[in-house]
Motif scaffolding. Structure first.
Motif, PDB file in Angstrom:
ATOM      1  N   ALA A   1       0.826  -1.205   0.000  1.00 28.55           N
ATOM      2  CA  ALA A   1       0.000   0.000   0.000  1.00 28.55           C
ATOM      3  C   ALA A   1       0.862   1.259   0.000  1.00 28.55           C
ATOM      4  O   ALA A   1       0.572   2.240  -0.697  1.00 28.55           O
ATOM      5  CB  ALA A   1      -0.932   0.000   1.206  1.00 28.55           C
ATOM      6  N   LEU A   2       1.957   1.228   0.775  1.00 28.37           N
ATOM      7  CA  LEU A   2       2.856   2.377   0.816  1.00 28.37           C
ATOM      8  C   LEU A   2       3.502   2.620  -0.550  1.00 28.37           C
ATOM      9  O   LEU A   2       3.651   3.759  -0.987  1.00 28.37           O
ATOM     10  CB  LEU A   2       3.936   2.168   1.874  1.00 28.37           C
ATOM     11  CG  LEU A   2       3.484   2.302   3.335  1.00 28.37           C
ATOM     12  CD1 LEU A   2       4.605   1.866   4.271  1.00 28.37           C
ATOM     13  CD2 LEU A   2       3.062   3.724   3.647  1.00 28.37           C
ATOM     14  N   LYS A   3       3.884   1.536  -1.216  1.00 25.41           N
ATOM     15  CA  LYS A   3       4.483   1.675  -2.541  1.00 25.41           C
ATOM     16  C   LYS A   3       3.491   2.273  -3.526  1.00 25.41           C
ATOM     17  O   LYS A   3       3.850   3.111  -4.366  1.00 25.41           O
ATOM     18  CB  LYS A   3       4.971   0.314  -3.034  1.00 25.41           C
ATOM     19  CG  LYS A   3       6.205  -0.204  -2.311  1.00 25.41           C
ATOM     20  CD  LYS A   3       6.652  -1.546  -2.882  1.00 25.41           C
ATOM     21  CE  LYS A   3       7.923  -2.032  -2.192  1.00 25.41           C
ATOM     22  NZ  LYS A   3       8.362  -3.349  -2.708  1.00 25.41           N
ATOM     23  N   GLN A   4       2.227   1.854  -3.421  1.00 21.03           N
ATOM     24  CA  GLN A   4       1.199   2.396  -4.307  1.00 21.03           C
ATOM     25  C   GLN A   4       0.990   3.884  -4.057  1.00 21.03           C
ATOM     26  O   GLN A   4       0.820   4.674  -4.988  1.00 21.03           O
ATOM     27  CB  GLN A   4      -0.110   1.625  -4.114  1.00 21.03           C
ATOM     28  CG  GLN A   4      -0.053   0.195  -4.635  1.00 21.03           C
ATOM     29  CD  GLN A   4      -1.307  -0.597  -4.292  1.00 21.03           C
ATOM     30  OE1 GLN A   4      -2.050  -0.245  -3.381  1.00 21.03           O
ATOM     31  NE2 GLN A   4      -1.542  -1.680  -5.038  1.00 21.03           N
ATOM     32  N   GLU A   5       1.008   4.266  -2.774  1.00 17.40           N
ATOM     33  CA  GLU A   5       0.858   5.681  -2.437  1.00 17.40           C
ATOM     34  C   GLU A   5       2.018   6.497  -2.994  1.00 17.40           C
ATOM     35  O   GLU A   5       1.839   7.610  -3.494  1.00 17.40           O
ATOM     36  CB  GLU A   5       0.776   5.859  -0.915  1.00 17.40           C
ATOM     37  CG  GLU A   5      -0.513   5.343  -0.308  1.00 17.40           C
ATOM     38  CD  GLU A   5      -0.536   5.513   1.201  1.00 17.40           C
ATOM     39  OE1 GLU A   5       0.350   6.221   1.726  1.00 17.40           O
ATOM     40  OE2 GLU A   5      -1.421   4.942   1.849  1.00 17.40           O
ATOM     41  N   LEU A   6       3.229   5.948  -2.908  1.00 12.44           N
ATOM     42  CA  LEU A   6       4.403   6.642  -3.424  1.00 12.44           C
ATOM     43  C   LEU A   6       4.297   6.849  -4.924  1.00 12.44           C
ATOM     44  O   LEU A   6       4.604   7.925  -5.438  1.00 12.44           O
ATOM     45  CB  LEU A   6       5.662   5.848  -3.095  1.00 12.44           C
ATOM     46  CG  LEU A   6       6.987   6.419  -3.607  1.00 12.44           C
ATOM     47  CD1 LEU A   6       7.205   7.818  -3.046  1.00 12.44           C
ATOM     48  CD2 LEU A   6       8.150   5.505  -3.237  1.00 12.44           C
ATOM     49  N   GLU A   7       3.852   5.806  -5.637  1.00 10.02           N
ATOM     50  CA  GLU A   7       3.694   5.937  -7.079  1.00 10.02           C
ATOM     51  C   GLU A   7       2.633   6.971  -7.425  1.00 10.02           C
ATOM     52  O   GLU A   7       2.777   7.728  -8.397  1.00 10.02           O
ATOM     53  CB  GLU A   7       3.322   4.578  -7.683  1.00 10.02           C
ATOM     54  CG  GLU A   7       4.443   3.546  -7.652  1.00 10.02           C
ATOM     55  CD  GLU A   7       5.693   4.034  -8.377  1.00 10.02           C
ATOM     56  OE1 GLU A   7       6.799   3.857  -7.848  1.00 10.02           O
ATOM     57  OE2 GLU A   7       5.540   4.621  -9.468  1.00 10.02           O
ATOM     58  N   ALA A   8       1.588   7.036  -6.609  1.00  6.18           N
ATOM     59  CA  ALA A   8       0.534   8.028  -6.845  1.00  6.18           C
ATOM     60  C   ALA A   8       1.066   9.438  -6.649  1.00  6.18           C
ATOM     61  O   ALA A   8       0.743  10.359  -7.409  1.00  6.18           O
ATOM     62  CB  ALA A   8      -0.646   7.768  -5.914  1.00  6.18           C
ATOM     63  N   VAL A   9       1.910   9.624  -5.624  1.00  8.49           N
ATOM     64  CA  VAL A   9       2.517  10.935  -5.378  1.00  8.49           C
ATOM     65  C   VAL A   9       3.397  11.342  -6.555  1.00  8.49           C
ATOM     66  O   VAL A   9       3.368  12.490  -7.020  1.00  8.49           O
ATOM     67  CB  VAL A   9       3.327  10.921  -4.066  1.00  8.49           C
ATOM     68  CG1 VAL A   9       4.183  12.186  -3.951  1.00  8.49           C
ATOM     69  CG2 VAL A   9       2.405  10.809  -2.869  1.00  8.49           C
ATOM     70  N   LYS A  10       4.216  10.391  -7.042  1.00  9.49           N
ATOM     71  CA  LYS A  10       5.085  10.687  -8.178  1.00  9.49           C
ATOM     72  C   LYS A  10       4.265  11.069  -9.410  1.00  9.49           C
ATOM     73  O   LYS A  10       4.623  11.975 -10.165  1.00  9.49           O
ATOM     74  CB  LYS A  10       5.953   9.470  -8.492  1.00  9.49           C
ATOM     75  CG  LYS A  10       7.029   9.184  -7.450  1.00  9.49           C
ATOM     76  CD  LYS A  10       7.850   7.962  -7.859  1.00  9.49           C
ATOM     77  CE  LYS A  10       8.955   7.688  -6.847  1.00  9.49           C
ATOM     78  NZ  LYS A  10       9.730   6.467  -7.223  1.00  9.49           N
ATOM     79  N   SER A  11       3.152  10.369  -9.603  1.00 12.88           N
ATOM     80  CA  SER A  11       2.295  10.665 -10.755  1.00 12.88           C
ATOM     81  C   SER A  11       1.694  12.055 -10.645  1.00 12.88           C
ATOM     82  O   SER A  11       1.657  12.819 -11.618  1.00 12.88           O
ATOM     83  CB  SER A  11       1.189   9.613 -10.856  1.00 12.88           C
ATOM     84  OG  SER A  11       0.325   9.899 -11.929  1.00 12.88           O
ATOM     85  N   ARG A  12       1.245  12.418  -9.427  1.00  8.52           N
ATOM     86  CA  ARG A  12       0.672  13.759  -9.227  1.00  8.52           C
ATOM     87  C   ARG A  12       1.726  14.832  -9.447  1.00  8.52           C
ATOM     88  O   ARG A  12       1.450  15.881 -10.028  1.00  8.52           O
ATOM     89  CB  ARG A  12       0.074  13.868  -7.817  1.00  8.52           C
ATOM     90  CG  ARG A  12      -1.224  13.094  -7.631  1.00  8.52           C
ATOM     91  CD  ARG A  12      -1.948  13.544  -6.377  1.00  8.52           C
ATOM     92  NE  ARG A  12      -1.186  13.253  -5.177  1.00  8.52           N
ATOM     93  CZ  ARG A  12      -1.271  12.122  -4.488  1.00  8.52           C
ATOM     94  NH1 ARG A  12      -2.064  11.149  -4.929  1.00  8.52           N
ATOM     95  NH2 ARG A  12      -0.562  11.933  -3.395  1.00  8.52           N
ATOM     96  N   GLN A  13       2.949  14.572  -8.975  1.00  9.40           N
ATOM     97  CA  GLN A  13       4.014  15.548  -9.163  1.00  9.40           C
ATOM     98  C   GLN A  13       4.308  15.760 -10.644  1.00  9.40           C
ATOM     99  O   GLN A  13       4.525  16.889 -11.094  1.00  9.40           O
ATOM    100  CB  GLN A  13       5.283  15.099  -8.439  1.00  9.40           C
ATOM    101  CG  GLN A  13       6.441  16.082  -8.617  1.00  9.40           C
ATOM    102  CD  GLN A  13       7.636  15.728  -7.761  1.00  9.40           C
ATOM    103  OE1 GLN A  13       7.505  15.118  -6.715  1.00  9.40           O
ATOM    104  NE2 GLN A  13       8.811  16.111  -8.220  1.00  9.40           N
ATOM    105  N   ALA A  14       4.330  14.664 -11.402  1.00  7.14           N
ATOM    106  CA  ALA A  14       4.588  14.779 -12.835  1.00  7.14           C
ATOM    107  C   ALA A  14       3.508  15.613 -13.517  1.00  7.14           C
ATOM    108  O   ALA A  14       3.808  16.449 -14.385  1.00  7.14           O
ATOM    109  CB  ALA A  14       4.662  13.389 -13.461  1.00  7.14           C
TER     110      ALA A  14
END
Length: 261
Positions: free
Chosen positions: A37-50
């Motif tokens: 779940a933490l990894k998924q959240e991190l990927e979501a943050v990276k996507s939002r930043q992009a």
């Protein structure tokens, strides 16, 4: 005005430590599902930043096409007594507002500053000033670290302490500051006395007020401009916000150096 405010907010989110109060949230993750779940959240943050970075670039292009500036310009700041590197006769200056506990500031010191130092400071093209802007609400050790750097400056070792603090951002506690001073072979009695006296607190708060007056809201932030004839003030004409790549500084500095010939 709304567009310009939005740009500044985006820049602060993307590449700088924001000057806002936050409350730490702790969570205890256990087991494979929590890690997933933490990894998924991190990927979501990276996507939002992009997506934010893409929107930012589009906004900057739109504003530039309409002749709207993307940051404050034509500001003047007194740099009397401010620590700097470079040729004291150089007419182009960079002023950095920074925080010793800010991870983005640390990234700038590690990744970008060495190139600026090699190509512009050591070649005597610019002066590089450092102003303290500790964000105490989120970085409780930053103010004391700034005092330690200034106390080291009394013994001619400001930049050495500056580099050491950024290289050890997780080690800025009271005893660790003393250990850093010892590693730099400072007079420990003099250093302790300086640190305990708080003699540089007013200077640091003055740096903070100067930055706030100019609109600095996060770190790192850089003002680039011309040193006035008396050498005590810098007329800033361009801002760089956040831990930007070397190319951003190169383009800005080369443009000013060319116009100053």
């Amino acid at each position: 005005m709304k567009q310009r405010t939005f740009i500044l907010m985006l820049l602060a989110v993307l590449t700088s430590c924001p000057s806002v109060k936050v409350r730490a949230q702790s969570s205890q993750a256990s087991g494979a599902e929590d890690i997933k779940a933490l990894k998924q959240e991190l990927e979501a943050v990276k996507s939002r930043q992009a997506r934010l970075e893409q929107e930012l670039q589009e906004l900057k292009k739109a504003l530039a096409a309409r002749g709207i500036p993307v940051g404050p310009t034509e500001v003047v700041i007194d740099v009397t007594g401010t620590h700097f590197k470079g040729d004291p006769t150089a007419r182009i200056a960079v002023i950095e507002f920074s925080d010793y506990q800010c991870p983005f500031c640390g990234r700038h010191v590690r990744e970008t500053f060495p190139q600026i130092e090699r190509d512009y400071i050591e070649t005597k093209k610019i002066r590089y000033y450092f102003l303290d802007f500790p964000l105490e609400s989120i970085h409780p050790q930053a103010f004391r670290a700034a005092e330690a750097a200034n106390c080291a400056g009394e013994q001619g070792r400001f930049w050495e302490m500056h580099a050491r603090l950024f290289a050890n951002q997780a080690a800025l506690g009271p005893d660790q500051l003393i250990a850093h001073a010892q590693a730099l072979s400072l007079d420990l009695s003099r250093f302790r006395s300086c640190l305990e006296s708080g003699k540089y607190a007013d200077k640091i708060r003055s740096d903070l007020r100067n930055g706030q007056r100019l609109g600095v809201s996060g770190t790192p932030m850089f003002l680039i401009g011309y040193v006035e004839a008396d050498g005590t003030r810098v007329k800033g004409v361009r801002w760089i916000r956040g831990a930007q790549p070397f190319a951003a500084f190169r383009d800005a500095l080369d443009a000013l150096l060319t116009s100053n010939k």
